[in-house]
Design a protein around this motif. Structure first.
Motif, PDB file in Angstrom:
ATOM      1  N   ASP A   2       0.813  -1.207   0.000  1.00 64.87           N
ATOM      2  CA  ASP A   2       0.000   0.000   0.000  1.00 64.87           C
ATOM      3  C   ASP A   2       0.848   1.258   0.000  1.00 64.87           C
ATOM      4  OD1 ASP A   2      -2.247  -1.479  -0.089  1.00 64.87           O
ATOM      5  OD2 ASP A   2      -2.851  -1.169   1.986  1.00 64.87           O
ATOM      6  N   SER A   3       1.913   1.265   0.798  1.00 64.31           N
ATOM      7  CA  SER A   3       2.736   2.475   0.899  1.00 64.31           C
ATOM      8  C   SER A   3       3.339   2.832  -0.458  1.00 64.31           C
ATOM      9  CB  SER A   3       3.834   2.285   1.942  1.00 64.31           C
ATOM     10  OG  SER A   3       4.653   1.174   1.618  1.00 64.31           O
ATOM     11  N   TYR A   5       2.146   1.974  -3.432  1.00 63.64           N
ATOM     12  CA  TYR A   5       1.065   2.371  -4.335  1.00 63.64           C
ATOM     13  C   TYR A   5       0.667   3.819  -4.101  1.00 63.64           C
ATOM     14  CZ  TYR A   5      -3.596   2.843  -6.308  1.00 63.64           C
ATOM     15  OH  TYR A   5      -4.695   3.306  -7.002  1.00 63.64           O
ATOM     16  N   TRP A   6       0.435   4.190  -2.836  1.00 63.12           N
ATOM     17  CA  TRP A   6      -0.060   5.534  -2.554  1.00 63.12           C
ATOM     18  C   TRP A   6       1.023   6.594  -2.739  1.00 63.12           C
ATOM     19  CZ3 TRP A   6      -4.827   6.405  -3.038  1.00 63.12           C
ATOM     20  CH2 TRP A   6      -5.771   5.440  -2.705  1.00 63.12           C
ATOM     21  N   GLU A   7       2.260   6.248  -2.473  1.00 69.51           N
ATOM     22  CA  GLU A   7       3.322   7.215  -2.736  1.00 69.51           C
ATOM     23  C   GLU A   7       3.432   7.480  -4.236  1.00 69.51           C
ATOM     24  OE1 GLU A   7       6.480   9.878  -2.585  1.00 69.51           O
ATOM     25  OE2 GLU A   7       4.868   9.336  -1.203  1.00 69.51           O
ATOM     26  N   TYR A   9       0.999   7.156  -6.362  1.00 64.43           N
ATOM     27  CA  TYR A   9      -0.228   7.867  -6.731  1.00 64.43           C
ATOM     28  C   TYR A   9      -0.078   9.372  -6.480  1.00 64.43           C
ATOM     29  CZ  TYR A   9      -5.095   9.456  -6.312  1.00 64.43           C
ATOM     30  OH  TYR A   9      -6.278  10.164  -6.431  1.00 64.43           O
ATOM     31  N   TYR A  10       0.381   9.746  -5.289  1.00 69.49           N
ATOM     32  CA  TYR A  10       0.490  11.168  -4.969  1.00 69.49           C
ATOM     33  C   TYR A  10       1.668  11.830  -5.689  1.00 69.49           C
ATOM     34  CZ  TYR A  10      -3.187  10.700  -1.513  1.00 69.49           C
ATOM     35  OH  TYR A  10      -4.398  10.495  -0.903  1.00 69.49           O
ATOM     36  N   GLY A  50      -4.958   7.270   7.575  1.00 64.23           N
ATOM     37  CA  GLY A  50      -5.157   7.205   6.137  1.00 64.23           C
ATOM     38  C   GLY A  50      -5.827   8.456   5.608  1.00 64.23           C
ATOM     39  N   GLY A  52      -5.028  10.913   3.498  1.00 64.76           N
ATOM     40  CA  GLY A  52      -4.973  11.423   2.139  1.00 64.76           C
ATOM     41  C   GLY A  52      -5.013  12.942   2.155  1.00 64.76           C
ATOM     42  N   ASP A  71      -0.647   9.492   7.058  1.00 59.44           N
ATOM     43  CA  ASP A  71      -0.813   8.785   5.791  1.00 59.44           C
ATOM     44  C   ASP A  71       0.494   8.048   5.516  1.00 59.44           C
ATOM     45  OD1 ASP A  71      -2.975   8.992   3.364  1.00 59.44           O
ATOM     46  OD2 ASP A  71      -0.953   8.547   2.617  1.00 59.44           O
ATOM     47  N   SER A  73       1.955   7.945   2.616  1.00 58.42           N
ATOM     48  CA  SER A  73       2.689   8.597   1.518  1.00 58.42           C
ATOM     49  C   SER A  73       3.443   9.826   2.020  1.00 58.42           C
ATOM     50  CB  SER A  73       1.716   9.017   0.418  1.00 58.42           C
ATOM     51  OG  SER A  73       2.330   9.926  -0.481  1.00 58.42           O
ATOM     52  N   CYS A  76       2.292  12.985   0.133  1.00 59.66           N
ATOM     53  CA  CYS A  76       0.998  13.484   0.596  1.00 59.66           C
ATOM     54  C   CYS A  76       1.151  14.251   1.898  1.00 59.66           C
ATOM     55  CB  CYS A  76       0.032  12.320   0.778  1.00 59.66           C
ATOM     56  SG  CYS A  76      -1.564  12.771   1.484  1.00 59.66           S
TER      57      CYS A  76
END
Length: 265
Positions: A2-3, A5-7, A9-10, A50, A52, A71, A73, A76
């Motif tokens: 997850d980390s 993916y979200w890093e 993404y942002y 979380g 965001g 979060d 990321s 983020c």
């Protein structure tokens, strides 16, 4: 993970938007949650996991809360620190919240983290792991507010630990989502870890009953030790430990039809 993916993404969003991020509040508008929040005299302390780019932390600050938001990321978090400077920001994983946060918050908010995890995990392991983290960082009598797009069947299906034995829960329908408000039940019991083989099923002023999923042979080898007001139940072959902080010294331990009973006398 997850980390990662979200890093990603942002980081991509920052690049596309010329170094800025837009506010995103999935599941529900922050203002729709305000009537559900517990009322504190003076200034309560809240944690949003979380987060965001939600506007919820800033809304809580405006309502008088002291707010921490986290979060996974770093990109983020760095952006939100500039956008909402009155919020204490942290890059962390909700499955491993900082030890320094133990017994800190009056309120933990989960708007969109546990719901997807629960849908990916019908047996409810994610539910148990996250609730154990939320419980650890809450002060006695604290609340957790969870928002999900769909009803969380895991609350009913997952028996270890039994959610209802630890939390008082109410359900609230929101436009397009469901909110669960959980309050820690009374008592000084503080579960540090939840091995899959043990769960709390009852707590009184003088005893605690544990449901322990072991064979008869394993039960005979189960080890119980105490240190002050802390009881540790250990399964020797795996070294898994179930640790409980109690309001009294454990003076007896016996097997009952309900499982293992630890008593003050």
């Amino acid at each position: 993970m997850d980390s990662d993916y979200w890093e990603s993404y942002y980081a991509r969003s920052l690049q596309r938007r010329g170094g800025s991020l837009r506010s995103e509040d999935c599941y529900c508008d922050p203002d729709s949650l305000m009537p559900l929040l517990p009322i504190h005299h003076g200034q309560g302390q809240a944690l949003l996991v979380g987060s965001g780019t939600s506007e919820l932390p800033q809304r809580l600050v405006e309502k008088g809360w002291k707010v921490w938001a986290m979060d996974v990321s770093p990109s983020c978090v760095a952006w939100m620190e500039k956008l909402q400077p009155k919020v204490e920001w942290c890059c962390a994983d909700a499955f491993a919240l900082p030890e320094s946060w133990s017994n800190t918050f009056d309120l933990v908010l989960d708007k969109g983290l546990l719901g997807p995890k629960a849908s990916e995990d019908p047996c409810g392991m994610a539910l148990g792991q996250l609730l154990a983290q939320y419980r650890r960082v809450l002060q006695p009598g604290g609340h957790t507010l969870i928002v999900s797009l769909a009803p969380l069947n895991s609350f009913r299906a997952w028996p270890e630990p039994a959610v209802e034995s630890i939390w008082e829960m109410s359900t609230h329908d929101l436009p397009g989502s469901v909110a669960y408000l959980l309050k820690l039940r009374g008592g000084a019991l503080d579960v540090q870890t939840f091995p899959c083989w043990a769960s709390i099923i009852d707590l009184s002023a003088e005893s605690v009953h544990l449901r322990v999923s072991l064979t008869a042979e394993q039960r005979r080898s189960l080890q119980l030790s105490t240190d002050g007001h802390v009881a540790r139940v250990q399964r020797p072959e795996t070294d898994e430990v179930f640790e409980l902080s109690l309001p009294w010294h454990v003076t007896s331990a016996k097997w009952t039809s309900q499982g293992l009973k630890l008593s003050a006398g």
